[in-house]
Motif scaffolding. Structure first.
Motif, PDB file in Angstrom:
ATOM      1  N   GLU A 164       0.834  -1.218   0.000  1.00  0.00           N
ATOM      2  CA  GLU A 164       0.000   0.000   0.000  1.00  0.00           C
ATOM      3  C   GLU A 164       0.866   1.265   0.000  1.00  0.00           C
ATOM      4  N   VAL A 165       0.563   2.155  -0.931  1.00  0.00           N
ATOM      5  CA  VAL A 165       1.325   3.401  -1.076  1.00  0.00           C
ATOM      6  C   VAL A 165       0.550   4.554  -0.447  1.00  0.00           C
ATOM      7  N   LEU A 166       1.238   5.336   0.366  1.00  0.00           N
ATOM      8  CA  LEU A 166       0.622   6.496   1.006  1.00  0.00           C
ATOM      9  C   LEU A 166       0.698   7.713   0.083  1.00  0.00           C
ATOM     10  N   GLU A 167      -0.340   8.527   0.092  1.00  0.00           N
ATOM     11  CA  GLU A 167      -0.281   9.821  -0.595  1.00  0.00           C
ATOM     12  C   GLU A 167       0.732  10.682   0.155  1.00  0.00           C
ATOM     13  N   GLN A 397      11.833  14.492   1.030  1.00  0.00           N
ATOM     14  CA  GLN A 397      11.395  13.482   0.077  1.00  0.00           C
ATOM     15  C   GLN A 397      11.900  12.094   0.460  1.00  0.00           C
ATOM     16  N   GLU A 398      13.123  12.012   0.990  1.00  0.00           N
ATOM     17  CA  GLU A 398      13.679  10.726   1.434  1.00  0.00           C
ATOM     18  C   GLU A 398      12.879  10.165   2.611  1.00  0.00           C
ATOM     19  N   MET A 399      12.404  11.053   3.481  1.00  0.00           N
ATOM     20  CA  MET A 399      11.584  10.620   4.616  1.00  0.00           C
ATOM     21  C   MET A 399      10.237  10.085   4.138  1.00  0.00           C
ATOM     22  N   ILE A 400       9.670  10.739   3.140  1.00  0.00           N
ATOM     23  CA  ILE A 400       8.387  10.289   2.577  1.00  0.00           C
ATOM     24  C   ILE A 400       8.552   8.912   1.933  1.00  0.00           C
ATOM     25  N   ILE A 401       9.646   8.726   1.207  1.00  0.00           N
ATOM     26  CA  ILE A 401       9.926   7.429   0.579  1.00  0.00           C
ATOM     27  C   ILE A 401      10.098   6.346   1.644  1.00  0.00           C
ATOM     28  N   PHE A 402      10.775   6.715   2.743  1.00  0.00           N
ATOM     29  CA  PHE A 402      11.052   5.747   3.810  1.00  0.00           C
ATOM     30  C   PHE A 402       9.774   5.320   4.534  1.00  0.00           C
ATOM     31  N   ILE A 403       8.927   6.280   4.922  1.00  0.00           N
ATOM     32  CA  ILE A 403       7.684   5.913   5.627  1.00  0.00           C
ATOM     33  C   ILE A 403       6.797   5.076   4.704  1.00  0.00           C
ATOM     34  N   ASN A 404       6.885   5.360   3.405  1.00  0.00           N
ATOM     35  CA  ASN A 404       6.131   4.574   2.433  1.00  0.00           C
ATOM     36  C   ASN A 404       6.646   3.148   2.348  1.00  0.00           C
ATOM     37  N   GLU A 405       7.971   3.009   2.430  1.00  0.00           N
ATOM     38  CA  GLU A 405       8.556   1.663   2.386  1.00  0.00           C
ATOM     39  C   GLU A 405       8.137   0.859   3.612  1.00  0.00           C
ATOM     40  N   LEU A 406       8.138   1.501   4.781  1.00  0.00           N
ATOM     41  CA  LEU A 406       7.683   0.832   6.001  1.00  0.00           C
ATOM     42  C   LEU A 406       6.224   0.414   5.863  1.00  0.00           C
ATOM     43  N   ASN A 407       5.427   1.250   5.222  1.00  0.00           N
ATOM     44  CA  ASN A 407       4.011   0.974   5.014  1.00  0.00           C
ATOM     45  C   ASN A 407       3.814  -0.186   4.040  1.00  0.00           C
ATOM     46  N   GLN A 408       4.602  -0.177   2.962  1.00  0.00           N
ATOM     47  CA  GLN A 408       4.478  -1.205   1.930  1.00  0.00           C
ATOM     48  C   GLN A 408       4.938  -2.579   2.410  1.00  0.00           C
ATOM     49  N   LEU A 409       5.906  -2.603   3.332  1.00  0.00           N
ATOM     50  CA  LEU A 409       6.443  -3.873   3.829  1.00  0.00           C
ATOM     51  C   LEU A 409       5.675  -4.404   5.040  1.00  0.00           C
ATOM     52  N   SER A 410       4.562  -3.756   5.355  1.00  0.00           N
ATOM     53  CA  SER A 410       3.760  -4.164   6.512  1.00  0.00           C
ATOM     54  C   SER A 410       2.305  -4.350   6.098  1.00  0.00           C
ATOM     55  N   TYR A 411       1.502  -4.779   7.069  1.00  0.00           N
ATOM     56  CA  TYR A 411       0.077  -5.030   6.832  1.00  0.00           C
ATOM     57  C   TYR A 411      -0.728  -4.351   7.935  1.00  0.00           C
ATOM     58  N   LYS A 412      -1.983  -4.035   7.620  1.00  0.00           N
ATOM     59  CA  LYS A 412      -2.865  -3.453   8.624  1.00  0.00           C
ATOM     60  C   LYS A 412      -3.221  -4.513   9.659  1.00  0.00           C
ATOM     61  N   GLY A 413      -3.145  -4.138  10.936  1.00  0.00           N
ATOM     62  CA  GLY A 413      -3.503  -5.077  12.000  1.00  0.00           C
ATOM     63  C   GLY A 413      -2.634  -4.875  13.222  1.00  0.00           C
ATOM     64  N   LYS A 414      -3.182  -5.228  14.370  1.00  0.00           N
ATOM     65  CA  LYS A 414      -2.478  -5.050  15.641  1.00  0.00           C
ATOM     66  C   LYS A 414      -2.132  -6.412  16.219  1.00  0.00           C
ATOM     67  N   ILE A 415      -0.829  -6.651  16.393  1.00  0.00           N
ATOM     68  CA  ILE A 415      -0.359  -7.920  16.956  1.00  0.00           C
ATOM     69  C   ILE A 415      -0.213  -7.767  18.467  1.00  0.00           C
TER      70      ILE A 415
END
Length: 448
Positions: A164-167, A397-415
Motif C-alpha cells: 500500500e502506497v501512502l499519498e 522526500q527521502e523521509m516520505i519514501i522511507f515511511i512509504n517503504e515501512l508501510n508497503q512492507l507491513s500489513y494493517k492489524g495489531k499484533i
C-alpha cells in the motif's frame, strides 16, 4: 475460486502462552479456508480449544544425552531462564530440539508461525532453517502504528507486505505525528491488565510451574527476589540520575536503554545483549570532549543492574537520566544517538537526528542512520563528521519514501495477546490479520 493457490497447505502455530489465544481465531479462519492447522505446545496450560492437530511435548523427566551442537549452544547463551532466572541445567534444550525435529518431520508444514522469543520457538526456528521450512514471526513494525510485518525466522527482515502506497500528504502527516510524539507504537500505549486478570495469570503460571513447566516459567521465589531487586535498582538509579541536562560545550551522545528480557535485544541484538558492557565499550571509544547520556526505558525491567549504576557513578563521561525525563525533553539537545535495535532509530530519522545502530536493519537504508560494527574505529569518525557538520542529512522526500517503504512492507492489524490487549481479538482486527496471513502465504515465492 479457491482462496489459496495450494489446497493441501499445512500450517504449524507455536504456543506462546496468551499469544496462543490471539493466533487461535486466525487459525480458525485459515482452517475454514481448507488449510490443515497444527499446534506445537510447550506449556499445556495454554492449549487452544480449536479442533486441530495438537502436539504437546511432555516435560523431560529422565537424564538427557547430549551431543554438542554449536548452534544449540548459541541459543543457550541468550536464554532468559539461564541469564535472568538462575536456571542451572540447560540439557533440556537438546531434549526439546529432538522432539521439535520429530514433530516437524511428521507434519511437514509449509509455514510455521510463532514468536522468536522463548527457547522452544528459537529451537523451532533452528530446526526450520535446517529443514528449509519458512518460519514467520508476525510482529509490530513499530511505525506506522496499527501495522505489523512478518519477520523471517529470528531476524528483523520483513517478508512481502501489503504494497500500500501512502499519498504524500498522508505520509507527511504521519511523519509530523511521529516527530511531535502524537503517534507512538501500539505496544507503548497498552493499558495494564486488570487486577483479576493479573491474579488469574499468576495462578496459571504457578500451576504450570508446579506441574513441571520450569523452562519458560521462572521459579516463583527467584522471580519475587528479582522483582524486589529491580525496584531497588530503579530507586538507586533515580537517586543519582539527573532530571535534566543543559547543552554545554560537550558533544552529547544518547543511548536509550532497551528493556530486558526482550527479543529486540536478547535475540535480534544478541551480540550486544550485555548493555552494561556495551555502554562501557561505547564510553571507551569516545573522544574526551564527548559525554554519553543514558536514558532509562520508561518501563525499566532487569536491564538496570547494580553494575550499571556503579559504572555510571564512577565514569565522568556518563550522565544518566531520571525516569521522569521524557524523550521530547532530551532529544533536541542531543548531537548523536546510538542504539542496538531500538525504535529510536526510526524516530531519529524523522527528527533529522544523526543515528548509528549496532544491528543492520531496513532503517540503515536511510543515509542519516548508519550501521557500525566497530565502535573503536567508526564511532570517533562519525562523531567528528557530526561536529564538522559533514554528517549525511535526510531530505523531506527521502523521509516520505522511507515511511512509504515501512508501510508497503507491513500489513494493517495489531499484533498482541488478549491478556495485555483484549481489542486484538476483536472481529475487525482478526479480519485484518487473517487477510494478511492469506496474502503472505499466497504471495510467497520459495525461489526467493
Amino acid at each position: 475460486a479457491a482462496i489459496f493457490k495450494d489446497d493441501s497447505m499445512k500450517i504449524l502455530f507455536i504456543e506462546n502462552r496468551h499469544k496462543t489465544f490471539f493466533y487461535e481465531p486466525i487459525a480458525r479462519r485459515l482452517q475454514e479456508e481448507g488449510i490443515e492447522i497444527s499446534w506445537l505446545i510447550q506449556n499445556k496450560e495454554f492449549t487452544p480449544n480449536l479442533e486441530s492437530k495438537k502436539y504437546c511435548i511432555p516435560y523431560p523427566n529422565t537424564k538427557i544425552d547430549i551431543e554438542l551442537d554449536t548452534e544449540i549452544e548459541s541459543l543457550i547463551k541468550i536464554d532468559r531462564q539461564l541469564n535472568y532466572f538462575k536456571q542451572k541445567d540447560s540439557s533440556y534444550f537438546y531434549y526439546y530440539y529432538e522432539k521439535i525435529k520429530q514433530i516437524l518431520e511428521e507434519i511437514k508444514p509449509d509455514f510455521v508461525f510463532g514468536e522468536s522469543t522463548a527457547f522452544h520457538e528459537l529451537l523451532t526456528i533452528l530446526n526450520c532453517k535446517r529443514k528449509d521450512i519458512l518460519y514467520l514471526n508476525p510482529s509490530s513494525c513499530r511505525y506506522p502504528k496499527g501495522r505489523f510485518s512478518f519477520y523471517k525466522y529470528d531476524t528483523l527482515t520483513p517478508l512481502n507486505g501489503s504494497g500500500e502506497v501512502l499519498e504524500n500528504t498522508a505520509a507527511e502527516k504521519m511523519i509530523s505525528q511521529i516527530v511531535n510524539r502524537n503517534s507512538v507504537p501500539d505496544y507503548m500505549k497498552l493499558k495494564p491488565p486488570s487486577k483479576i486478570s493479573k491474579i488469574n495469570d499468576k495462578a496459571l503460571k504457578l500451576k504450570s510451574y508446579v506441574f513441571g513447566e520450569k523452562y519458560n516459567t521462572p521459579n516463583p521465589i527467584i522471580k519475587l527476589r528479582l522483582e524486589k531487586q529491580k525496584k531497588q535498582n530503579i530507586i538507586k538509579w533515580d537517586e543519582v540520575a539527573k532530571q535534566s541536562i543543559k547543552k554545554g560545550y560537550d558533544f552529547l551522545l544518547l543511548y536509550p536503554l532497551q528493556m530486558q528480557p526482550e527479543a529486540n535485544i536478547d535475540v535480534w541484538g544478541k551480540a550486544y545483549r550485555d548493555q552494561t558492557k556495551l555502554i562501557e565499550d561505547v564510553v571507551a571509544s569516545l573522544p574526551k570532549d564527548c559525554k554519553l547520556v543514558v536514558k532509562p526505558n520508561p518501563k525499566s525491567n532487569y536491564e538496570i543492574s547494580e553494575n550499571l549504576i556503579c559504572l555510571a557513578k564512577k565514569h565522568q563521561q556518563i550522565e544518566i537520566l531520571h525516569h521522569n525525563v521524557k524523550m521530547d525533553n532530551i532529544l533536541p539537545i542531543i548531537d548523536l544517538v546510538i542504539t542496538v535495535t531500538g525504535t529510536i532509530a526510526i524516530e531519529s530519522i524523522f527528527s533529522k537526528k544523526p543515528i548509528v545502530t549496532m544491528v543492520k536493519t531496513i532503517n540503515n537504508k536511510i543515509k542519516s542512520c548508519i550501521y557500525i560494527n566497530s565502535l573503536n574505529v567508526e564511532l570517533k569518525t562519525i562523531i567528528k563528521k557530526v561536529q564538522k557538520g559533514d554528517f549525511p542529512r535526510v531530505t523531506k522526500q527521502e523521509m516520505i519514501i522511507f515511511i512509504n517503504e515501512l508501510n508497503q512492507l507491513s500489513y494493517k492489524g495489531k499484533i498482541s495477546d488478549p491478556y495485555t490487549d483484549a481489542s486484538c481479538i476483536h472481529q475487525e482486527n482478526i479480519n485484518d490479520i487473517a487477510k494478511a496471513f492469506i496474502s503472505v502465504i499466497n504471495n510467497y515465492d520459495r525461489k526467493n
